[in-house]
Enzyme design. Structure first.
Site, PDB file in Angstrom:
ATOM      1  N   SER A 240      31.069  27.209  40.085  1.00 60.15           N
ATOM      2  CA  SER A 240      32.580  27.338  39.922  1.00 60.15           C
ATOM      3  C   SER A 240      33.353  25.982  39.687  1.00 60.15           C
ATOM      4  O   SER A 240      33.351  25.494  38.238  1.00 60.15           O
ATOM      5  CB  SER A 240      33.137  27.781  41.433  1.00 60.15           C
ATOM      6  OG  SER A 240      34.469  28.004  41.571  1.00 60.15           O
TER       7      SER A 240
ATOM      8  N   ASP B  19      32.968  39.069  40.044  1.00 65.29           N
ATOM      9  CA  ASP B  19      33.383  37.910  40.397  1.00 65.29           C
ATOM     10  C   ASP B  19      35.053  37.765  40.269  1.00 65.29           C
ATOM     11  O   ASP B  19      35.609  37.974  39.239  1.00 65.29           O
ATOM     12  CB  ASP B  19      32.914  37.039  39.726  1.00 65.29           C
ATOM     13  CG  ASP B  19      33.070  35.394  40.246  1.00 65.29           C
ATOM     14  OD1 ASP B  19      34.269  35.269  40.836  1.00 65.29           O
ATOM     15  OD2 ASP B  19      32.326  34.348  39.926  1.00 65.29           O
TER      16      ASP B  19
ATOM     17  N   HIS C  29      31.720  35.826  43.646  1.00 65.69           N
ATOM     18  CA  HIS C  29      31.837  34.461  43.383  1.00 65.69           C
ATOM     19  C   HIS C  29      31.013  33.458  44.406  1.00 65.69           C
ATOM     20  O   HIS C  29      30.411  32.709  44.114  1.00 65.69           O
ATOM     21  CB  HIS C  29      33.174  34.134  43.680  1.00 65.69           C
ATOM     22  CG  HIS C  29      33.717  32.485  42.914  1.00 65.69           C
ATOM     23  ND1 HIS C  29      33.613  32.600  41.569  1.00 65.69           N
ATOM     24  CD2 HIS C  29      33.954  31.488  43.527  1.00 65.69           C
ATOM     25  CE1 HIS C  29      33.888  31.281  41.345  1.00 65.69           C
ATOM     26  NE2 HIS C  29      34.133  30.531  42.651  1.00 65.69           N
TER      27      HIS C  29
END
Ligand SMILES: *[C@@H]1O[C@H](CO)[C@@H](O)[C@H](O)[C@H]1NC(C)=O
Ligand SMILES: *[C@@H]1O[C@H](CO)[C@@H](O)[C@H](O)[C@H]1NC(C)=O
Ligand SMILES: *[C@@H]1O[C@H](CO)[C@@H](O)[C@H](O)[C@H]1NC(C)=O
Length: 399
Positions: A166, A339, A370
């Protein structure tokens, strides 16, 4: 202002005390929720080291290592509000850091400036506005290079494997764009849930927040709040208490809404661990930078509200785009359809611009979300196995 805040926390704690039902968590997991990353690693029988590394702009980062002297180093960089714990929460046999260590790598776990472990600066305290003047850009331009330059001489290799999740991918993309000389120090960049473009993000919760985000951030700044959440310790205590008792299901539902619903891969036993180690602290500027990208059509540097500040920083009225063509190390992308914080279409747009993508994987399991990149029950089967194969090929010079 602080009085009200404290009263609210106190009330919540009282309400929690009165209404909490009796839930029985595994006592070992409850203990783990209170441990730091090195304590966790030690508890599970791995060697661990702590290193303090100073960046060029004066931050002291505390990095954790599962050492294997002489082996090729792997640097794992966590996401927003997260820490080095991200990679060890699910324990040996499941957590990516342990699995990589078992495969013979020298493991380095990043803690970016401002997180739970890296809250020291040579001049500023965390109560100073200046301390919080950073987004993923500074992580990429200062934190990661400092750590790479520290690791390489110790490890006696001239390249590291980089694995980011991320925000840990946005940061390394910023580094590649702005400090391209570091690209030759990366053997392979593996990006989990890569975050750069936001043109196709359709998440309902983001759409809900989007219209208010800018004004909320402005308000926070007016009130002198530069860290989110403010008063980290009180917040995390309250958050932990509520989310492991009375509001357990609510917290889980919200989490699933934000990350993407994936019941089958969520290990309920880990709830106390998740709510004690994640969502710790972020700078307001980091949130603002993402909020700006969400409203833009590209991967831009931070847009200062005063044009004169943009001119001072960039020489132009508006911020330039990151030059992603500079990210010329070997890149492997792993992303998923469910996600809610990064869209697979945006990752595919990024892929088209990157010059050296050696592996491009839209994960087959449709519900992968995620957070699953870190804590899915079957992460090894659904994701890590593939990463190990790519790393091996790159190590052997086959890719
Ligand atoms: C708690 O979890 C550990 C592994 O994390 C396991 O060894 C132990 O048996 C569990 N204890 C209970 C009471 O379920
Ligand atoms: C859930 O986590 C606990 C604690 O780490 C572990 O003992 C258990 O095996 C996990 N459950 C599954 C289905 O993997
Ligand atoms: C920067 O912000 C200004 C408004 O303050 C806006 O007009 C402009 O489009 C923004 N530029 C970028 C690249 O985000």
């Amino acid at each position: 202002m602080w009085g009200k805040y404290i009263a609210l926390i106190w009330l919540s704690l009282q309400a929690n005390f009165v209404f909490s039902d009796k839930l029985h968590y595994n006592s070992s997991v409850l203990e783990d929720a209170k441990l730091t990353t090195p304590e966790l690693i030690e508890k599970y029988g791995y060697k661990v080291e702590t290193h303090v590394i100073q960046t060029n702009d004066g931050y002291r980062l505390t990095i954790h290592r599962i050492p294997k002297h002489g082996a090729r180093p792997v640097l794992l960089v966590h996401g927003l509000g997260d820490s080095s714990a991200a990679w060890v929460l699910t324990g040996p046999g499941c957590g990516l850091a342990y699995l990589l260590s078992d495969r013979g790598y020298d493991i380095w776990l990043m803690n970016i400036r401002g997180n739970r472990y890296s809250r020291k600066h040579i001049r500023y305290a965390t109560s100073d506005r200046q301390f919080w003047d950073f987004s993923f850009h500074e992580h990429g331009v200062y934190d990661i290079p400092a750590v790479i330059d520290y690791i390489l001489p110790i490890s006696d290799h001239h390249q590291v494997h980089y694995i980011g999740h991320s925000q840990g991918t946005s940061a390394v993309f910023a580094m590649g764009a702005d400090r391209p000389s570091y690209m030759k120090k990366i053997k392979l960049l593996q990006a989990l849930a890569p975050v750069a473009y936001f043109e196709n993000l359709r998440s309902p919760i983001i759409r809900l927040i989007k219209p208010y985000a800018e004004i909320l951030i402005k308000l926070a700044r007016i009130f002198g709040i530069y860290e989110f959440p403010p008063n980290r310790k009180a917040w995390s205590r309250m958050f932990y208490k509520l989310c492991t008792s009375t509001l357990r299901n609510t917290c889980k539902q919200v989490l699933m809404k934000v990350m993407g619903l994936d019941g089958p891969q969520f290990n309920d036993t880990l709830t106390p661990l998740i709510f004690s180690h994640f969502f710790y602290s972020a700078s307001l500027k980091a949130l603002e930078h993402y909020q700006q990208l969400l409203n833009s059509d590209g991967f831009y540097k931070f847009n200062y509200s005063k044009r004169s500040d943009n001119i001072k920083k960039y020489g132009t009225k508006y911020p330039p785009e990151y030059n992603v063509e500079n990210i010329n190390c070997k890149v492997a992308l792993y992303y998923s359809r469910n996600d809610q914080l990064t869209s697979h279409k945006d990752v595919q747009n990024l892929r088209k611009k990157l010059p050296n993508v050696v592996h491009d994987e839209l994960l087959a399991y449709p519900q992968f979300n995620h957070l699953d990149f870190l804590i899915a029950i079957d992460a090894k089967k659904l994701l890590y196995g593939s990463m190990f194969r790519v790393m091996e090929k790159v190590d052997k010079g086959e890719l």
